[in-house]
Design an enzyme around this catalytic site. Structure first.
Site, PDB file in Angstrom:
ATOM      1  N   LYS A 206       8.086  45.943  44.274  1.00 60.14           N
ATOM      2  CA  LYS A 206       8.101  45.469  43.521  1.00 60.14           C
ATOM      3  C   LYS A 206       8.744  45.970  42.422  1.00 60.14           C
ATOM      4  O   LYS A 206      10.217  45.267  42.169  1.00 60.14           O
ATOM      5  CB  LYS A 206       6.929  45.195  42.580  1.00 60.14           C
ATOM      6  CG  LYS A 206       6.411  45.199  41.330  1.00 60.14           C
ATOM      7  CD  LYS A 206       5.552  45.389  40.569  1.00 60.14           C
ATOM      8  CE  LYS A 206       5.192  45.485  39.384  1.00 60.14           C
ATOM      9  NZ  LYS A 206       3.821  45.596  39.212  1.00 60.14           N
ATOM     10  N   GLU A 212       9.744  55.529  50.150  1.00 60.60           N
ATOM     11  CA  GLU A 212       9.660  55.592  51.508  1.00 60.60           C
ATOM     12  C   GLU A 212      10.147  54.275  51.731  1.00 60.60           C
ATOM     13  O   GLU A 212      10.691  54.341  53.112  1.00 60.60           O
ATOM     14  CB  GLU A 212       8.059  55.888  51.922  1.00 60.60           C
ATOM     15  CG  GLU A 212       7.362  56.793  51.440  1.00 60.60           C
ATOM     16  CD  GLU A 212       6.614  57.036  49.638  1.00 60.60           C
ATOM     17  OE1 GLU A 212       7.201  56.238  49.344  1.00 60.60           O
ATOM     18  OE2 GLU A 212       5.745  57.733  49.521  1.00 60.60           O
ATOM     19  N   GLY A 267       0.888  45.806  41.620  1.00 59.37           N
ATOM     20  CA  GLY A 267       1.021  46.255  43.141  1.00 59.37           C
ATOM     21  C   GLY A 267      -0.363  46.108  44.103  1.00 59.37           C
ATOM     22  O   GLY A 267      -0.396  44.830  45.505  1.00 59.37           O
ATOM     23  N   ARG A 268      -1.188  46.069  43.635  1.00 61.07           N
ATOM     24  CA  ARG A 268      -2.486  46.140  44.067  1.00 61.07           C
ATOM     25  C   ARG A 268      -2.815  44.730  44.147  1.00 61.07           C
ATOM     26  O   ARG A 268      -3.981  44.523  45.078  1.00 61.07           O
ATOM     27  CB  ARG A 268      -3.741  46.638  44.055  1.00 61.07           C
ATOM     28  CG  ARG A 268      -4.392  47.135  42.674  1.00 61.07           C
ATOM     29  CD  ARG A 268      -4.792  49.030  42.756  1.00 61.07           C
ATOM     30  NE  ARG A 268      -4.556  49.590  41.228  1.00 61.07           N
ATOM     31  CZ  ARG A 268      -4.338  49.735  40.718  1.00 61.07           C
ATOM     32  NH1 ARG A 268      -3.038  50.305  41.245  1.00 61.07           N
ATOM     33  NH2 ARG A 268      -4.287  50.234  39.209  1.00 61.07           N
ATOM     34  N   GLU A 353      -7.398  53.272  43.602  1.00 63.08           N
ATOM     35  CA  GLU A 353      -6.429  53.684  42.400  1.00 63.08           C
ATOM     36  C   GLU A 353      -6.535  52.720  40.692  1.00 63.08           C
ATOM     37  O   GLU A 353      -6.028  53.068  40.186  1.00 63.08           O
ATOM     38  CB  GLU A 353      -5.269  52.773  43.303  1.00 63.08           C
ATOM     39  CG  GLU A 353      -4.032  52.989  42.366  1.00 63.08           C
ATOM     40  CD  GLU A 353      -2.851  52.943  43.383  1.00 63.08           C
ATOM     41  OE1 GLU A 353      -2.341  53.749  44.285  1.00 63.08           O
ATOM     42  OE2 GLU A 353      -2.416  51.914  44.121  1.00 63.08           O
ATOM     43  N   HIS A 384     -22.172  53.778  65.967  1.00 66.55           N
ATOM     44  CA  HIS A 384     -22.041  54.736  66.594  1.00 66.55           C
ATOM     45  C   HIS A 384     -20.842  56.307  65.875  1.00 66.55           C
ATOM     46  O   HIS A 384     -20.497  56.774  67.055  1.00 66.55           O
ATOM     47  CB  HIS A 384     -21.755  54.719  67.838  1.00 66.55           C
ATOM     48  CG  HIS A 384     -22.574  53.468  68.234  1.00 66.55           C
ATOM     49  ND1 HIS A 384     -23.151  53.775  69.567  1.00 66.55           N
ATOM     50  CD2 HIS A 384     -22.395  52.070  68.579  1.00 66.55           C
ATOM     51  CE1 HIS A 384     -24.325  52.015  69.896  1.00 66.55           C
ATOM     52  NE2 HIS A 384     -22.999  51.377  69.091  1.00 66.55           N
ATOM     53  N   LYS A 504       5.164  62.312  43.560  1.00 72.00           N
ATOM     54  CA  LYS A 504       6.178  61.893  44.117  1.00 72.00           C
ATOM     55  C   LYS A 504       6.934  62.275  43.016  1.00 72.00           C
ATOM     56  O   LYS A 504       8.858  63.037  43.493  1.00 72.00           O
ATOM     57  CB  LYS A 504       5.884  60.078  43.308  1.00 72.00           C
ATOM     58  CG  LYS A 504       5.851  59.058  43.639  1.00 72.00           C
ATOM     59  CD  LYS A 504       6.215  57.715  43.302  1.00 72.00           C
ATOM     60  CE  LYS A 504       4.860  56.772  43.492  1.00 72.00           C
ATOM     61  NZ  LYS A 504       5.644  55.984  42.767  1.00 72.00           N
TER      62      LYS A 504
HETATM   63  C1  G6Q Z   1      -0.418  49.391  43.539  1.00 76.29           C
HETATM   64  C2  G6Q Z   1       0.715  50.665  43.198  1.00 76.29           C
HETATM   65  C3  G6Q Z   1       1.580  51.048  44.795  1.00 76.29           C
HETATM   66  C4  G6Q Z   1       2.440  50.329  44.638  1.00 76.29           C
HETATM   67  C5  G6Q Z   1       3.777  51.070  45.964  1.00 76.29           C
HETATM   68  C6  G6Q Z   1       4.786  50.010  46.130  1.00 76.29           C
HETATM   69  O1  G6Q Z   1      -0.854  49.289  42.961  1.00 76.29           O
HETATM   70  O2  G6Q Z   1       1.691  50.387  42.364  1.00 76.29           O
HETATM   71  O3  G6Q Z   1       0.171  50.970  45.524  1.00 76.29           O
HETATM   72  O4  G6Q Z   1       2.305  49.043  45.178  1.00 76.29           O
HETATM   73  O5  G6Q Z   1       4.026  52.379  45.064  1.00 76.29           O
HETATM   74  O6  G6Q Z   1       5.393  50.099  44.738  1.00 76.29           O
HETATM   75  P1  G6Q Z   1       6.897  49.036  45.158  1.00 76.29           P
HETATM   76  O7  G6Q Z   1       5.626  47.724  45.400  1.00 76.29           O
HETATM   77  O8  G6Q Z   1       7.435  48.273  44.153  1.00 76.29           O
HETATM   78  O9  G6Q Z   1       7.891  49.355  46.248  1.00 76.29           O
END
Ligand code: G6Q
Length: 540
Positions: A206, A212, A267-268, A353, A384, A504
């Site tokens: 996003k 990462e 994001g989620r 989250e 199990h 972070k």
């Molecule tokens: C979700 C968070 C988080 C996000 C990641 C990746 O709700 O905001 O998990 O999706 O940190 O972020 P980017 O899509 O910006 O790389």
């Protein structure tokens, strides 16, 4: 005392808890033989049996009253209407617009966002068609056979979960992989047997600034160019999914190959935005739209069904009952379908989250428990492994069992056996086995207590006919809205995630300090300083 605990329904539930804490599901079922038929609800193709919960009609009445007093319906309507309910980021929360039909009108700041959603979906479908038909050619003229999504968190967990869940519907001559971890092993292992000339990377981020993802994306570009040896190759082998056109361009991806989304998609909550591109390439545009239709049907159910028949509402309220009154710490989600192997991991982010928060919307420290710990694994494997603790341990763990009446891989007697386990587990958890029953089985009295099952372990059972894109959409939306209901009652912001920030920022600060060269001065605590020094001394 905070506002929530002052509500009359909350206080009535506290009193009611004392009359319910020792009531056994055996007695509740004995008192009403129709309980298993009555305590059910259906929506968007999902059937919910909540009869094996430690509730009476009175409990449900009070829980529904709690939802009413906490203003859940009003908050839900505000979300659907595009109000800026994510107050810390001043954003609307409109993942429901991502699956709205073409003719819907949903406005953010006076602008209808639905045409933009469908414009991106149409572009995604056209691109998916080219990849699937083999007409999108790589730099050397070969068709694309491998798709690698690079993303993390919300830009990874949804697509990987849904891709695994819908693999049955995927075009099998395409290899689809997901790289998320900044550990180089992830990228190395996922690309080691791929031909760069036939590989497409989807950089899903996003913000397009996530450490990462950008590190993995840069290394993927090196891997590609190491073989194709021409910068122009990037245009045929990299596409981006992002809201940040400037950063996408800076990375070297033409915005013609970028699929956008918007700041009102968290994001989620983004797996049904362009973040789902990898999934669409695998299953195709039509099946992807079926998935969206399933989401939308559950949205409509949540928006319009009466509270006492509303699946997300019921599941949210039952969760509150155990979390806040019985003191349960966790919820196990147990899908009886191998395709849903990643479902619990996906829900961990969605739920934890969203609702792992400690202050209310009015900045008050909460004086009640908020989000539970979510965990689980597909059945029957978990049986199990950890079910022992659920059956006979000292902790109360409400469980969601998810099963399908039809299998996608008929191979008698597998599916009947699988489903027999669903029904057997929920029955055993609810009713257990008394000492008298154990002794009547002829078990030696000296060890009989070890064989006793207390029972009274609450479960929901969610049944659908078949795992299809439509069912999966409905199932995900069910949990999205369950999380919403709980966040609304706890009066927290389910849509930000400041808790991931501090780590972070510190990682960004520590990364350059790990270089032994020049031994930059360390100003952390003595533990962190010593660990860094040991690492510096030993890093290869
Ligand atoms: C979700 C968070 C988080 C996000 C990641 C990746 O709700 O905001 O998990 O999706 O940190 O972020 P980017 O899509 O910006 O790389």
């Amino acid at each position: 005392m905070s506002k929530l605990t002052e509500l009359s329904a909350w206080q009535a539930l506290e009193d009611h808890y004392y009359t319910m804490q020792d009531r056994h599901l055996r007695d509740l079922f004995a008192a009403d033989p129709t309980r298993g038929e009555k305590m059910t609800a259906e929506g968007a193709g999902l059937y919910l049996d909540y009869s094996k919960h430690r509730v009476t009609d009175e409990t449900l009445k009070l829980l529904l009253q709690l939802a009413e007093e906490a203003g859940v319906a009003k908050k839900r309507d505000a979300m659907f209407a595009g109000e800026k309910i994510n107050i810390t980021e001043k954003r609307a929360v409109l993942h429901t617009a991502l699956r709205a039909p073409r003719d819907a009108v949903i406005e953010v700041d006076g602008k209808n966002v639905v045409p933009d959603v469908h414009e991106v979906l149409d572009r995604m479908s056209a691109f998916a068609e080219q990849i699937r038909a083999g007409t999108w050619l790589g730099h050397t003229g070969k068709p694309i056979k491998n798709i690698v999504n690079i993303g993390i968190g919300g830009s990874d967990l949804g697509p990987v979960m849904a891709y695994e869940a819908l693999k049955h519907y995927a075009q099998r001559d395409l290899t689809v992989r997901f790289v998320s971890n900044v550990d180089g092993t992830d990228l190395a292992e996922k690309t080691r047997d791929l031909d760069p000339a036939q590989t497409l990377f989807i950089v899903s981020s996003k913000t397009f600034t996530t450490q990462e993802t950008m590190t993995n994306a840069r290394s993927a570009r090196q891997w590609l160019l190491g073989s194709l040896k021409d910068d122009a190759a990037v245009a045929r082998h990299f596409v981006a999914v992002s809201t940040n056109a400037a950063e996408v361009t800076k990375f070297g991806i033409d915005t013609a190959n970028m699929f956008g989304f918007w700041d009102w998609v968290g994001g989620r909550y983004s797996m049904d935005s362009a973040i789902g591109l990898s999934l669409m390439l695998a299953i195709g545009g039509d099946q992807y739209r079926e998935l969206l239709a399933g989401f939308h049907e559950m949205d409509e159910h949540f928006r319009t069904a009466p509270a006492e028949k509303n699946l997300p509402m019921l599941m949210g309220l039952l969760g509150i009952w155990y979390n806040n009154f019985f003191g349960a710490e966790s919820v196990a989600v147990l899908p009886y379908d191998q395709y849903l192997a990643y479902f619990s991991a996906y829900l961990q982010q969605l739920d934890m989250e969203s609702n792992g928060k400690h202050v209310t919307l009015d900045n008050e420290q909460v004086d009640y428990q908020t989000g539970p710990i979510i965990w689980g694994q597909p059945g029957t494997n978990g049986q199990h492994a950890f079910y022992q603790l659920i059956h006979q341990g000292t902790k109360l763990i409400p469980c969601d069992f998810i099963g399908f009446c039809q299998t996608l891989n008929p191979m008698p007697p597998h599916h009947d056996l699988l489903m027999a386990n669903v029904f057997a587990q929920t029955e055993a958890l609810a009713f257990g086995k008394t000492l008298e029953q154990v002794l009547a089985d002829g078990v030696d009295a000296k060890i009989a207590p070890h064989r006793v099952f207390e029972g009274n372990r609450p479960t929901s059972t969610i049944l659908a006919d078949k795992l299809t894109p439509h069912t999966l959409g409905a199932l995900i939306a069910l949990y999205e809205h369950k999380v919403f209901v709980q966040g609304a009652i706890w009066d927290i912001n389910s849509f930000d995630q400041w808790g991931v920030e501090l780590g972070k920022v510190l990682a960004g600060k520590i990364a350059p300090e790990l270089q032994s060269e020049g031994e930059p001065e360390l100003k952390h605590d003595s533990s962190t300083n010593t660990l860094i020094k040991r690492y510096r001394a030993r890093r290869a």
